[in-house]
Every structure is written in structure tokens, then in C-alpha cells.
Write a protein that holds these residues in place. Structure first.
Motif, PDB file in Angstrom:
ATOM      1  N   ASN A   7     -36.058 -32.057   1.260  1.00 59.43           N
ATOM      2  CA  ASN A   7     -35.100 -32.595   0.284  1.00 59.43           C
ATOM      3  C   ASN A   7     -35.296 -34.079   0.006  1.00 59.43           C
ATOM      4  OD1 ASN A   7     -33.887 -30.280  -0.306  1.00 59.43           O
ATOM      5  ND2 ASN A   7     -32.016 -30.630   0.881  1.00 59.43           N
ATOM      6  N   HIS A   8     -35.209 -34.889   1.077  1.00 58.56           N
ATOM      7  CA  HIS A   8     -35.223 -36.338   0.886  1.00 58.56           C
ATOM      8  C   HIS A   8     -36.504 -37.002   1.373  1.00 58.56           C
ATOM      9  CE1 HIS A   8     -31.157 -36.138  -0.391  1.00 58.56           C
ATOM     10  NE2 HIS A   8     -30.783 -35.577   0.742  1.00 58.56           N
ATOM     11  N   GLU A   9     -37.417 -36.195   1.876  1.00 60.37           N
ATOM     12  CA  GLU A   9     -38.621 -36.824   2.434  1.00 60.37           C
ATOM     13  C   GLU A   9     -39.843 -35.929   2.317  1.00 60.37           C
ATOM     14  OE1 GLU A   9     -37.296 -37.505   6.469  1.00 60.37           O
ATOM     15  OE2 GLU A   9     -38.231 -35.652   7.160  1.00 60.37           O
ATOM     16  N   ILE A  10     -40.985 -36.584   2.492  1.00 60.41           N
ATOM     17  CA  ILE A  10     -42.247 -35.856   2.639  1.00 60.41           C
ATOM     18  C   ILE A  10     -42.636 -36.041   4.100  1.00 60.41           C
ATOM     19  CG2 ILE A  10     -44.703 -35.834   2.043  1.00 60.41           C
ATOM     20  CD1 ILE A  10     -43.413 -35.156  -0.483  1.00 60.41           C
ATOM     21  N   GLU A  11     -43.010 -34.962   4.763  1.00 61.90           N
ATOM     22  CA  GLU A  11     -43.455 -35.092   6.146  1.00 61.90           C
ATOM     23  C   GLU A  11     -44.958 -34.864   6.225  1.00 61.90           C
ATOM     24  OE1 GLU A  11     -41.412 -32.813   9.153  1.00 61.90           O
ATOM     25  OE2 GLU A  11     -42.997 -33.224  10.605  1.00 61.90           O
ATOM     26  N   LEU A  30     -55.626 -42.319   3.041  1.00 63.60           N
ATOM     27  CA  LEU A  30     -54.874 -41.064   2.964  1.00 63.60           C
ATOM     28  C   LEU A  30     -53.368 -41.337   3.032  1.00 63.60           C
ATOM     29  CD1 LEU A  30     -57.126 -38.778   5.176  1.00 63.60           C
ATOM     30  CD2 LEU A  30     -56.581 -38.409   2.764  1.00 63.60           C
ATOM     31  N   LEU A  31     -52.977 -42.288   3.914  1.00 65.09           N
ATOM     32  CA  LEU A  31     -51.548 -42.627   4.018  1.00 65.09           C
ATOM     33  C   LEU A  31     -51.029 -43.224   2.714  1.00 65.09           C
ATOM     34  CD1 LEU A  31     -50.386 -44.216   7.365  1.00 65.09           C
ATOM     35  CD2 LEU A  31     -49.672 -42.127   6.278  1.00 65.09           C
ATOM     36  N   HIS A  32     -51.825 -44.101   2.100  1.00 61.67           N
ATOM     37  CA  HIS A  32     -51.397 -44.702   0.827  1.00 61.67           C
ATOM     38  C   HIS A  32     -51.246 -43.629  -0.249  1.00 61.67           C
ATOM     39  CE1 HIS A  32     -51.194 -48.804   2.040  1.00 61.67           C
ATOM     40  NE2 HIS A  32     -52.430 -48.797   2.497  1.00 61.67           N
ATOM     41  N   SER A  36     -47.821 -42.680  -2.259  1.00 58.35           N
ATOM     42  CA  SER A  36     -47.712 -42.605  -3.721  1.00 58.35           C
ATOM     43  C   SER A  36     -47.115 -41.256  -4.148  1.00 58.35           C
ATOM     44  CB  SER A  36     -49.060 -42.867  -4.396  1.00 58.35           C
ATOM     45  OG  SER A  36     -49.924 -41.787  -4.172  1.00 58.35           O
ATOM     46  N   ILE A  37     -47.423 -40.188  -3.429  1.00 57.44           N
ATOM     47  CA  ILE A  37     -46.823 -38.881  -3.744  1.00 57.44           C
ATOM     48  C   ILE A  37     -45.311 -38.942  -3.497  1.00 57.44           C
ATOM     49  CG2 ILE A  37     -46.666 -36.458  -2.999  1.00 57.44           C
ATOM     50  CD1 ILE A  37     -49.691 -36.560  -2.476  1.00 57.44           C
ATOM     51  N   ALA A  38     -44.912 -39.519  -2.346  1.00 55.02           N
ATOM     52  CA  ALA A  38     -43.481 -39.620  -2.015  1.00 55.02           C
ATOM     53  C   ALA A  38     -42.752 -40.459  -3.071  1.00 55.02           C
ATOM     54  CB  ALA A  38     -43.312 -40.221  -0.624  1.00 55.02           C
ATOM     55  N   ASN A  40     -43.672 -40.920  -6.281  1.00 58.04           N
ATOM     56  CA  ASN A  40     -43.615 -40.166  -7.539  1.00 58.04           C
ATOM     57  C   ASN A  40     -42.554 -39.077  -7.512  1.00 58.04           C
ATOM     58  OD1 ASN A  40     -45.606 -41.686  -8.671  1.00 58.04           O
ATOM     59  ND2 ASN A  40     -47.274 -40.289  -8.124  1.00 58.04           N
ATOM     60  N   LYS A  41     -42.262 -38.559  -6.323  1.00 58.78           N
ATOM     61  CA  LYS A  41     -41.264 -37.487  -6.201  1.00 58.78           C
ATOM     62  C   LYS A  41     -39.881 -38.042  -5.845  1.00 58.78           C
ATOM     63  CE  LYS A  41     -44.295 -33.610  -5.046  1.00 58.78           C
ATOM     64  NZ  LYS A  41     -43.682 -32.552  -5.871  1.00 58.78           N
ATOM     65  N   ASN A  42     -39.748 -39.392  -5.916  1.00 61.72           N
ATOM     66  CA  ASN A  42     -38.460 -40.062  -5.640  1.00 61.72           C
ATOM     67  C   ASN A  42     -37.870 -39.714  -4.270  1.00 61.72           C
ATOM     68  OD1 ASN A  42     -38.235 -41.513  -8.077  1.00 61.72           O
ATOM     69  ND2 ASN A  42     -37.700 -39.603  -9.112  1.00 61.72           N
ATOM     70  N   LYS A  43     -38.736 -39.610  -3.262  1.00 59.60           N
ATOM     71  CA  LYS A  43     -38.255 -39.323  -1.909  1.00 59.60           C
ATOM     72  C   LYS A  43     -37.799 -40.611  -1.242  1.00 59.60           C
ATOM     73  CE  LYS A  43     -39.397 -35.000  -2.199  1.00 59.60           C
ATOM     74  NZ  LYS A  43     -38.345 -33.977  -2.364  1.00 59.60           N
ATOM     75  N   LYS A  44     -36.904 -40.479  -0.246  1.00 59.48           N
ATOM     76  CA  LYS A  44     -36.401 -41.667   0.451  1.00 59.48           C
ATOM     77  C   LYS A  44     -37.338 -42.090   1.579  1.00 59.48           C
ATOM     78  CE  LYS A  44     -31.468 -41.593  -0.419  1.00 59.48           C
ATOM     79  NZ  LYS A  44     -30.587 -40.423  -0.427  1.00 59.48           N
ATOM     80  N   PHE A  45     -38.003 -41.102   2.198  1.00 50.73           N
ATOM     81  CA  PHE A  45     -38.817 -41.396   3.379  1.00 50.73           C
ATOM     82  C   PHE A  45     -40.140 -40.646   3.358  1.00 50.73           C
ATOM     83  CE2 PHE A  45     -34.406 -41.777   4.891  1.00 50.73           C
ATOM     84  CZ  PHE A  45     -34.430 -43.060   5.426  1.00 50.73           C
ATOM     85  N   LEU A  46     -41.106 -41.233   4.076  1.00 51.56           N
ATOM     86  CA  LEU A  46     -42.314 -40.525   4.472  1.00 51.56           C
ATOM     87  C   LEU A  46     -42.197 -40.429   5.997  1.00 51.56           C
ATOM     88  CD1 LEU A  46     -45.046 -39.341   3.586  1.00 51.56           C
ATOM     89  CD2 LEU A  46     -46.058 -41.589   3.933  1.00 51.56           C
ATOM     90  N   ALA A  47     -42.292 -39.228   6.544  1.00 55.81           N
ATOM     91  CA  ALA A  47     -42.052 -39.031   7.975  1.00 55.81           C
ATOM     92  C   ALA A  47     -43.292 -38.463   8.653  1.00 55.81           C
ATOM     93  CB  ALA A  47     -40.874 -38.077   8.167  1.00 55.81           C
TER      94      ALA A  47
END
Ligand SMILES: CC(C)(COP(=O)(O)OP(=O)(O)OC[C@H]1O[C@@H](n2cnc3c(N)ncnc32)[C@H](O)[C@@H]1OP(=O)(O)O)[C@@H](O)C(=O)NCCC(=O)NCCS
Length: 89
Positions: A7-11, A30-32, A36-38, A40-47
């Protein structure tokens, strides 16, 4: 690298660079890309989760702006702790 959308993040489910190609900036790139994907998808966090013993990975994620978010005790069958790290997007 494998990513899971929530919902709020990309893991980051897993991230690994073949040994011969480590320390050449591949992991950071790869992290960058994941960041950028997170974005573009308006996520709050990358986990991401990693073993508390994996000092290289912990240093790597901290350097790129991840902060410790929590711990999972006995995460593996051999009783090791996992560290949960998150980067605010
Ligand atoms: C953690 C991992 C993904 C990092 O990937 P990588 O491609 O080696 O990462 P980078 O090269 O971007 O950065 C790693 C180090 O190299 C350095 N580096 C980056 N670009 C560099 C370059 N052009 N030349 C020399 N060093 C460089 C970074 O400063 C960093 O140094 P540090 O760890 O001392 O802070 C990789 O070590 C790996 O696959 N480990 C095994 C699997 C694993 O533990 N995955 C994480 C668990 S989820």
C-alpha cells in the motif's frame, strides 16, 4: 533485485550483485532505480530487511539514506535477527 509493491511502500525482497561485480556501483544503481520506482508510484517508503550480521549490506543501505525501523528476532531457523530498514521517499 526483486521488488514487492505494498500500500504505502515498495519492499526490496532481495538484492544481490554477483561477487566479481561488487564494489563497482552496481548495487547503488539498482537502489536508485528502486527509489525512482517508489517515487513514480507515490509511495512513502522503500523498505528492506537484512540479517543483523550482514555489516556490508547494513553500511550500504545506511549510506543510501535508509534508517533502522525495527528488528525481527529469530527471523531465520538458525535464530538470527533481521533488521528492518526504511528510506522515506
Ligand atoms: C550489498 C550488495 C548488494 C552491494 O552491491 P554492490 O554492487 O557491491 O554495491 P556498490 O558497489 O554500489 O557499493 C558497495 C560499496 O562499494 C563502494 N563503491 C561504490 N561505487 C564504487 C566504485 N565505482 N568503485 C569502488 N567502490 C565503489 C561503495 O562506497 C560501497 O562501499 P562501502 O560498503 O564500504 O560503503 C552486495 O554486496 C551483495 O550482493 N551482497 C550479497 C547479497 C546481500 O547481502 N544482499 C543484501 C541483503 S538484502
Amino acid at each position: 533485485m526483486s521488488l514487492v509493491e505494498r500500500n504505502h511502500e515498495i519492499e526490496i525482497e532481495w538484492l544481490a550483485v554477483y561477487k566479481d561485480y561488487q564494489n563497482k556501483g552496481v548495487g547503488s544503481n539498482l537502489l536508485h532505480y528502486a527509489i525512482s520506482i517508489a517515487k513514480n508510484k507515490n509511495k512513502k517508503f522503500l523498505a528492506v530487511r537484512t540479517s543483523s550480521r550482514n555489516k556490508k549490506a547494513l553500511r550500504f543501505y545506511r549510506k543510501l539514506g535508509f534508517q533502522k525501523f525495527g528488528f525481527i528476532a529469530d527471523a531465520y531457523s538458525w535464530g538470527e535477527t533481521q533488521v528492518v530498514l526504511k528510506k522515506r521517499i
